[in-house]
Design an enzyme around this catalytic site. Structure first.
Site, PDB file in Angstrom:
ATOM      1  N   GLY A  58      -5.293   4.667  -5.629  1.00 27.74           N
ATOM      2  CA  GLY A  58      -6.115   3.786  -4.798  1.00 27.74           C
ATOM      3  C   GLY A  58      -6.436   2.445  -5.417  1.00 27.74           C
ATOM      4  O   GLY A  58      -7.416   1.804  -5.036  1.00 27.74           O
ATOM      5  N   SER A  59      -5.585   1.968  -6.342  1.00 27.93           N
ATOM      6  CA  SER A  59      -5.910   0.679  -6.967  1.00 27.93           C
ATOM      7  C   SER A  59      -5.738  -0.474  -5.977  1.00 27.93           C
ATOM      8  O   SER A  59      -6.471  -1.465  -6.041  1.00 27.93           O
ATOM      9  CB  SER A  59      -5.077   0.455  -8.241  1.00 27.93           C
ATOM     10  OG  SER A  59      -3.739   0.156  -7.932  1.00 27.93           O
ATOM     11  N   LEU A  81       1.917   8.243   1.159  1.00 22.46           N
ATOM     12  CA  LEU A  81       3.220   8.892   1.052  1.00 22.46           C
ATOM     13  C   LEU A  81       3.356   9.991   2.099  1.00 22.46           C
ATOM     14  O   LEU A  81       3.397  11.180   1.781  1.00 22.46           O
ATOM     15  CB  LEU A  81       3.398   9.487  -0.357  1.00 22.46           C
ATOM     16  CG  LEU A  81       3.335   8.476  -1.497  1.00 22.46           C
ATOM     17  CD1 LEU A  81       3.399   9.174  -2.841  1.00 22.46           C
ATOM     18  CD2 LEU A  81       4.476   7.464  -1.368  1.00 22.46           C
ATOM     19  N   ILE A  90       4.803   8.701   9.206  1.00 19.50           N
ATOM     20  CA  ILE A  90       3.879   8.292  10.270  1.00 19.50           C
ATOM     21  C   ILE A  90       4.613   8.388  11.601  1.00 19.50           C
ATOM     22  O   ILE A  90       5.741   7.898  11.734  1.00 19.50           O
ATOM     23  CB  ILE A  90       3.389   6.846  10.038  1.00 19.50           C
ATOM     24  CG1 ILE A  90       2.658   6.776   8.698  1.00 19.50           C
ATOM     25  CG2 ILE A  90       2.466   6.398  11.158  1.00 19.50           C
ATOM     26  CD1 ILE A  90       2.224   5.391   8.333  1.00 19.50           C
ATOM     27  N   ASN A 109       2.003  -2.366   5.164  1.00 15.02           N
ATOM     28  CA  ASN A 109       2.339  -1.558   3.990  1.00 15.02           C
ATOM     29  C   ASN A 109       2.664  -2.500   2.834  1.00 15.02           C
ATOM     30  O   ASN A 109       3.062  -3.649   3.055  1.00 15.02           O
ATOM     31  CB  ASN A 109       3.560  -0.679   4.294  1.00 15.02           C
ATOM     32  CG  ASN A 109       3.914   0.221   3.122  1.00 15.02           C
ATOM     33  OD1 ASN A 109       3.030   0.795   2.480  1.00 15.02           O
ATOM     34  ND2 ASN A 109       5.196   0.339   2.823  1.00 15.02           N
ATOM     35  N   HIS A 128       4.948  -2.714  -0.755  1.00 12.51           N
ATOM     36  CA  HIS A 128       6.038  -2.048  -1.466  1.00 12.51           C
ATOM     37  C   HIS A 128       6.264  -2.783  -2.785  1.00 12.51           C
ATOM     38  O   HIS A 128       6.318  -4.020  -2.800  1.00 12.51           O
ATOM     39  CB  HIS A 128       7.311  -2.067  -0.608  1.00 12.51           C
ATOM     40  CG  HIS A 128       8.420  -1.286  -1.231  1.00 12.51           C
ATOM     41  ND1 HIS A 128       8.469   0.091  -1.186  1.00 12.51           N
ATOM     42  CD2 HIS A 128       9.499  -1.683  -1.939  1.00 12.51           C
ATOM     43  CE1 HIS A 128       9.544   0.504  -1.838  1.00 12.51           C
ATOM     44  NE2 HIS A 128      10.187  -0.552  -2.309  1.00 12.51           N
ATOM     45  N   ASP A 188      10.081   1.238   5.479  1.00 12.49           N
ATOM     46  CA  ASP A 188      10.153   0.041   4.623  1.00 12.49           C
ATOM     47  C   ASP A 188      10.955  -1.103   5.247  1.00 12.49           C
ATOM     48  O   ASP A 188      11.497  -1.943   4.519  1.00 12.49           O
ATOM     49  CB  ASP A 188      10.787   0.364   3.253  1.00 12.49           C
ATOM     50  CG  ASP A 188       9.835   1.108   2.338  1.00 12.49           C
ATOM     51  OD1 ASP A 188       8.621   1.055   2.571  1.00 12.49           O
ATOM     52  OD2 ASP A 188      10.314   1.728   1.375  1.00 12.49           O
ATOM     53  N   GLU A 198       0.520  -7.054  -6.754  1.00 14.39           N
ATOM     54  CA  GLU A 198       0.160  -6.319  -5.532  1.00 14.39           C
ATOM     55  C   GLU A 198      -1.310  -6.536  -5.208  1.00 14.39           C
ATOM     56  O   GLU A 198      -1.691  -6.754  -4.055  1.00 14.39           O
ATOM     57  CB  GLU A 198       0.409  -4.814  -5.721  1.00 14.39           C
ATOM     58  CG  GLU A 198       1.869  -4.425  -5.828  1.00 14.39           C
ATOM     59  CD  GLU A 198       2.042  -2.913  -5.911  1.00 14.39           C
ATOM     60  OE1 GLU A 198       1.422  -2.196  -5.119  1.00 14.39           O
ATOM     61  OE2 GLU A 198       2.803  -2.455  -6.784  1.00 14.39           O
TER      62      GLU A 198
HETATM   63  C1  GRF Z   1       1.711   0.841  -5.173  1.00 13.68           C
HETATM   64  O1  GRF Z   1       2.648   0.556  -6.140  1.00 13.68           O
HETATM   65  C2  GRF Z   1       2.210   0.423  -3.823  1.00 13.68           C
HETATM   66  O2  GRF Z   1       3.068  -0.664  -3.856  1.00 13.68           O
HETATM   67  C3  GRF Z   1       2.953   1.625  -3.335  1.00 13.68           C
HETATM   68  O3  GRF Z   1       2.248   2.732  -3.842  1.00 13.68           O
HETATM   69  C4  GRF Z   1       1.519   2.338  -4.993  1.00 13.68           C
HETATM   70  C5  GRF Z   1       0.097   2.707  -4.746  1.00 13.68           C
HETATM   71  O4  GRF Z   1      -0.716   2.488  -5.864  1.00 13.68           O
HETATM   72  N1  GRF Z   1       3.099   1.607  -1.903  1.00 13.68           N
HETATM   73  P1  GRF Z   1      -2.285   2.600  -5.711  1.00 13.68           P
HETATM   74  O5  GRF Z   1      -2.597   3.999  -5.195  1.00 13.68           O
HETATM   75  O6  GRF Z   1      -2.727   1.540  -4.756  1.00 13.68           O
HETATM   76  O7  GRF Z   1      -2.853   2.376  -7.085  1.00 13.68           O
END
Ligand code: GRF
Length: 213
Positions: free
Chosen positions: A14-15, A92, A95, A109, A111, A152, A181
């Site tokens: 959940g970062s 993951l 959907i 989303n 990626h 994707d 990100e």
């Molecule tokens: C991230 O690398 C994101 O790009 C991918 O899954 C990962 C999730 O990381 N879709 P976090 O749970 O947000 O830390």
């Protein structure tokens, strides 16, 4: 659409979700995080939500007969919180088309690579960065895209490049990509909040905001 009311789906630590909440708190993102749903009981994202006093739910797939029933349950939670925009933050799980249709062009989303390279089924987590290094890419990056029925493959909202260094490991590359990100996801959502996104086929045009005049 008015103010963005976010429903967040996450399966992991959940970062990215935490980074979005930070952006809201710091006034870089004008949106409200209404609810977090996870398909994994041990997801760190659930804890992030609780720390911020955001309603958080774990829905076990075992309790539902079909992916459709599962997604209906999410949509009901979202409706209850008046969610009008959906954020996948490391979600993951398949959907269903019905869910995608309900929030057409309002699901994002993120990626951890430059799509359309290194995306698709099975391309998640550290595997993405392993594949980038194995191929010998000099550049990787981040993609924020609209979610459609293909994995994707929806229209790209923002991308950012991250150079690959000679001594990178999958972990070191993942770490640098993740820092980007955390920046770019809130920026992309803010473009929707400011109603600056226009879809032309699969091309996304970003129109100037009122502050740009
Ligand atoms: C991230 O690398 C994101 O790009 C991918 O899954 C990962 C999730 O990381 N879709 P976090 O749970 O947000 O830390």
């Amino acid at each position: 659409m008015g103010k963005l009311k976010l429903g967040v789906l996450a399966s992991g630590r959940g970062s990215n979700f935490a980074a979005i909440l930070r952006a809201i708190e710091e006034g870089r993102l004008t949106a409200e995080a209404k609810v977090l749903v996870s398909n994994r009981e041990e997801a760190g994202a659930l804890e992030v939500a609780r720390q911020h006093h955001i309603p958080a739910y774990w829905l076990s797939s075992k309790d539902y007969d079909s992916p459709e029933a599962y997604d209906v349950a999410i949509a009901q939670l979202f409706d209850r919180e008046e969610v009008n925009f959906v954020i996948l933050a490391g979600y993951l799980r398949y959907i269903t088309p019905e869910f995608i249709n309900k929030y057409r062009n309002r699901i994002l989303n993120i990626h951890p690579a430059l799509l359309p390279s290194f995306g698709g089924k099975g391309m998640y987590g550290i595997r993405v960065h392993e594949a980038v290094l194995e191929y010998g890419c000099r550049v990787s990056g981040v993609t924020v895209h609209i979610v459609d029925e293909k994995y994707d493959a929806g229209p790209i909202v923002l991308q950012r490049c991250v150079p690959v260094l000679d001594d990178d490991t999958p972990e070191s590359l993942a770490h640098r990509v993740l820092e980007h990100e955390h920046q770019i996801y809130a920026e992309a959502i803010q473009l929707f909040a400011e109603d600056r996104i226009r879809l032309e086929g699969r091309r996304v045009r970003i129109v100037p905001g009122s502050a740009d005049y």
